[in-house]
Scaffold this motif. Structure first.
Motif, short mmCIF file in Angstrom:
data_model
loop_
_atom_site.label_atom_id
_atom_site.label_comp_id
_atom_site.label_asym_id
_atom_site.label_seq_id
_atom_site.Cartn_x
_atom_site.Cartn_y
_atom_site.Cartn_z
N MET A 103 39.49 -9.45 31.11
CA MET A 103 38.43 -10.45 31.29
C MET A 103 38.73 -11.76 30.57
O MET A 103 39.04 -11.77 29.39
CB MET A 103 37.10 -9.88 30.82
CG MET A 103 36.60 -8.83 31.78
SD MET A 103 34.87 -8.42 31.54
CE MET A 103 34.10 -10.00 31.78
N LEU A 104 38.60 -12.86 31.29
CA LEU A 104 38.83 -14.19 30.72
C LEU A 104 37.53 -14.91 30.42
O LEU A 104 37.51 -15.88 29.66
CB LEU A 104 39.65 -15.04 31.69
CG LEU A 104 41.06 -14.52 32.00
CD1 LEU A 104 41.74 -15.46 33.00
CD2 LEU A 104 41.89 -14.40 30.74
N ASN A 105 36.43 -14.43 31.03
CA ASN A 105 35.13 -15.07 30.85
C ASN A 105 34.14 -14.24 31.67
O ASN A 105 34.55 -13.45 32.53
CB ASN A 105 35.18 -16.53 31.38
CG ASN A 105 34.12 -17.43 30.77
OD1 ASN A 105 32.95 -17.31 31.09
ND2 ASN A 105 34.53 -18.31 29.89
N ASP A 123 32.14 -18.42 26.34
CA ASP A 123 32.96 -19.13 25.36
C ASP A 123 34.47 -18.94 25.50
O ASP A 123 35.09 -18.16 24.77
CB ASP A 123 32.53 -18.70 23.95
CG ASP A 123 33.30 -19.44 22.85
OD1 ASP A 123 33.63 -20.61 23.06
OD2 ASP A 123 33.57 -18.82 21.81
N SER A 124 35.07 -19.65 26.46
CA SER A 124 36.54 -19.79 26.53
C SER A 124 36.82 -20.92 27.50
O SER A 124 36.00 -21.21 28.38
CB SER A 124 37.23 -18.50 26.99
OG SER A 124 37.01 -18.25 28.36
N PHE A 245 30.78 -12.63 25.43
CA PHE A 245 32.24 -12.70 25.53
C PHE A 245 32.83 -13.20 24.22
O PHE A 245 32.39 -14.21 23.69
CB PHE A 245 32.65 -13.62 26.68
CG PHE A 245 34.13 -13.62 26.93
CD1 PHE A 245 34.73 -12.56 27.58
CD2 PHE A 245 34.93 -14.66 26.48
CE1 PHE A 245 36.10 -12.53 27.78
CE2 PHE A 245 36.31 -14.65 26.69
CZ PHE A 245 36.89 -13.58 27.34
N ASP A 251 39.91 -10.45 26.40
CA ASP A 251 40.81 -10.27 27.52
C ASP A 251 41.58 -8.94 27.46
O ASP A 251 42.35 -8.62 28.36
CB ASP A 251 41.77 -11.46 27.68
CG ASP A 251 42.62 -11.69 26.46
OD1 ASP A 251 42.52 -10.90 25.49
OD2 ASP A 251 43.40 -12.65 26.46
N ASP B 125 42.14 -23.47 24.52
CA ASP B 125 42.73 -22.20 24.97
C ASP B 125 43.93 -22.47 25.88
O ASP B 125 43.89 -22.16 27.07
CB ASP B 125 41.69 -21.36 25.71
CG ASP B 125 40.56 -20.91 24.79
OD1 ASP B 125 40.80 -20.75 23.58
OD2 ASP B 125 39.44 -20.72 25.29
N TYR B 128 45.28 -20.04 28.52
CA TYR B 128 44.74 -19.93 29.88
C TYR B 128 45.51 -20.82 30.86
O TYR B 128 45.77 -20.42 31.99
CB TYR B 128 43.25 -20.31 29.87
CG TYR B 128 42.32 -19.20 29.42
CD1 TYR B 128 42.71 -18.23 28.51
CD2 TYR B 128 41.01 -19.13 29.90
CE1 TYR B 128 41.85 -17.24 28.09
CE2 TYR B 128 40.13 -18.14 29.49
CZ TYR B 128 40.55 -17.19 28.58
OH TYR B 128 39.69 -16.21 28.19
#
Lengths: 367, 367
Positions: A103-105, A123-124, A245, A251, B125, B128
């Protein structure tokens, strides 16, 4: 507790003036932006949220905007949720995964039109992933962060307050749908959504200039409703099972581990970059999963690092969020538990900063 | 000033225990991690840094690791700096740009081997973006965030302290080069680098377990050197012209605007994603650029938002960082100024939170 150092890098918001006038006590940083965490106290804010109505500066829920012929294709590449049935006017909670299914978000996607989407992010810097994918796959789409700052109106009296400012048609917005309303001659997207279980709305404030006028108008209209400045509440969000998150998952975790399997249509989400990686876990299920846990004893200290979970001395998981719940008279927690010990009623040991305690796996969250 | 709310999401570091024992007063958040900003006071920390030696927990300088046959190709895609001459053992400061030439980060690239790089990142980040590019362009490379936490040793006595812990060969490391040294049986990459102008080293601590033993060892070895816990210092970095991504520049700015043209070889950096966009600005130059500025009057308040710069009532730029310098007895600042007014000696007006002041463009930074 230490102070937070101000700088331009920790961005202020269109509502910062109002937040400061309301005597904010503490902040966190979220998407490089200040997010209030405490006004009176976490407990007092909690009781107020469940009884009245609060205005939340959640500008930190930044938007990633996708615009152009390939916007829909790109959106589907990002998530294992099948978006084919989604209509303009709808919002979907969408796990975003990389090519490994990590998971990235976990944002909310807002479909403004067939060729225009907002992704309202956790939050990313999801913008970087989306821009990288769009570039690498040479998609015909513009990706950027528009000047949109969400303001959330949350609590049982939210609908009453919103009706006074935007008119009775605000009541027609269904859950996770949005409509377009006017304020001082500007169009505003307003959705029935928000990071609490108390009901309410999120106003997507485009162009910060009307931020403070809108803030002031809401407070004027809600005096008798006891409207106050508020913020996402740690206790209430744990009671409600609202994941965070970076706290509850990273991730390293698949959506299935996070209990978000119901938002994954791994077979039919054709084009999703993480689909191959997720097909097996979708079929066989994950070996660890998010669970609600109660923790015995007096109020726990702040959870600033993972608290290991043990069974018979063997590590079987971790707690990532915990707080004392005044309404339920117990410590409420969110943890990741291995399948051998995730059944409701499992008694585990949790290593907190002030010693070992008993943690009990529950069948469901509190609210 | 408000408090910072602790949570798992604002990650602690392998050195947090030492930082707390040293009585940290304030933090910022950087790459989702706690970064100390004040120990005794910003001014006292500043004087100490220039005279003695400090140990800085800069774990927040996370690494993006590139590993595999396409690692070098990917690295060159990210930056307009020509990397062909770079050898293993070298560190390069590399502006990272998107397809429009906008800056996404300004990290230090560490070339460990032909097929293995670390990118030691500023606050975004970058992982990403790099993962998205690697995926979209189907490159044969692994991209992830390894468990590496840099610890910086900065100040005029840094070399003396480091020699006591790692031996005299530490003196052989040249500026922006690194060597591999042992501590408790582990290999550590140590570079002569750091975010100050006082000289020093950065130790890339792999695997957090030796973090506190190393911290303690450095403090034991440096008692007579008056070693202290420290952190990047706002005043000293402005005096030295060390830019801060998110403060002084964002993805709206090209490297040339940031005065980083000397780190761009736009013609020869074949493969750089932003190369086409930067070719024109490389040839014609930017229309606005970072400049050192002095600001008149008493010590300025904290710069938490851009301060507009005016000339004859017309907006000609902004200040993004400012502080009172005890050594130079003036307010030192970093700003972006339009070319019509960027010559040294230009007198501008700057709108600070406590009124208009005079800002003077300087020919160079203070140290």
């Amino acid at each position: 507790m230490a102070l937070i150092s101000p700088s331009r890098r920790l961005r202020r918001t269109p509502f910062s003036e109002g937040v400061e006038a309301a005597d904010v006590k503490a902040y966190t940083v979220y998407n490089h932006m200040l997010l209030p965490t405490v006004f009176e106290s976490v407990e007092a804010d909690y009781h107020h949220l469940k009884k009245h109505v609060q205005v939340w500066d959640v500008s930190c829920e930044r938007q990633v905007e996708l615009r152009g012929p390939d916007a829909g294709r790109l959106m589907q590449m990002l998530t294992p949720r099948d978006l084919r049935g989604m209509q303009p006017g709808q919002c979907y909670y969408v796990p975003i995964v990389d090519e490994t299914g990590g998971m990235l978000n976990d944002p909310v996607a807002v479909k403004l039109a067939e060729d225009r989407w907002w992704i309202s992010i956790a939050d990313s810097d999801l913008l970087y992933w989306v821009k990288g994918i769009a570039n690498g796959w040479r998609l015909d789409v513009l990706v950027d962060e528009p000047d949109v700052s969400p303001l959330a109106i949350q609590g049982p009296k939210a609908e009453t307050l919103m009706e006074r400012v935007f008119g009775s048609s605000i009541r027609d917005i269904r859950f996770f749908r949005f409509g377009v309303f006017q304020f001082q001659g500007r169009d505003l997207v307003i959705a029935r959504s928000g990071y609490s279980k108390q009901g309410g709305f999120e106003i997507y404030v485009e162009d910060g200039e009307i931020g403070m006028p809108l803030w002031i108008k809401l407070f004027e209209a809600g005096v008798d409703l006891e409207v106050r400045a508020g913020c996402p509440n740690l206790i209430e969000r744990i009671e409600g099972g609202l994941l965070s998150f970076g706290n509850d998952m990273t991730d390293d975790n698949t959506p299935h581990e996070c209990g978000l399997g119901r938002f994954c249509d791994t077979h039919s989400a054709i084009g999703c970059i993480g689909r191959d990686a997720l097909l097996r876990v979708a079929k066989e299920g994950p070996v660890q999963q998010i669970r609600p846990l109660s923790i015995s004893g007096d109020p726990v200290p702040a959870c600033t690092d993972y608290w290991p979970l043990y069974a018979s001395g063997k590590r079987v998981g971790r707690v990532s969020s915990a707080a004392w719940s005044p309404d339920f008279r117990m410590n409420v927690a969110i943890g990741m538990v291995r399948m051998t010990h995730w059944d409701a009623g499992s008694k585990l040991e949790v290593e907190t900063p002030d010693g070992m305690r008993t943690a009990t796996v529950r069948d469901k969250f509190w609210i």
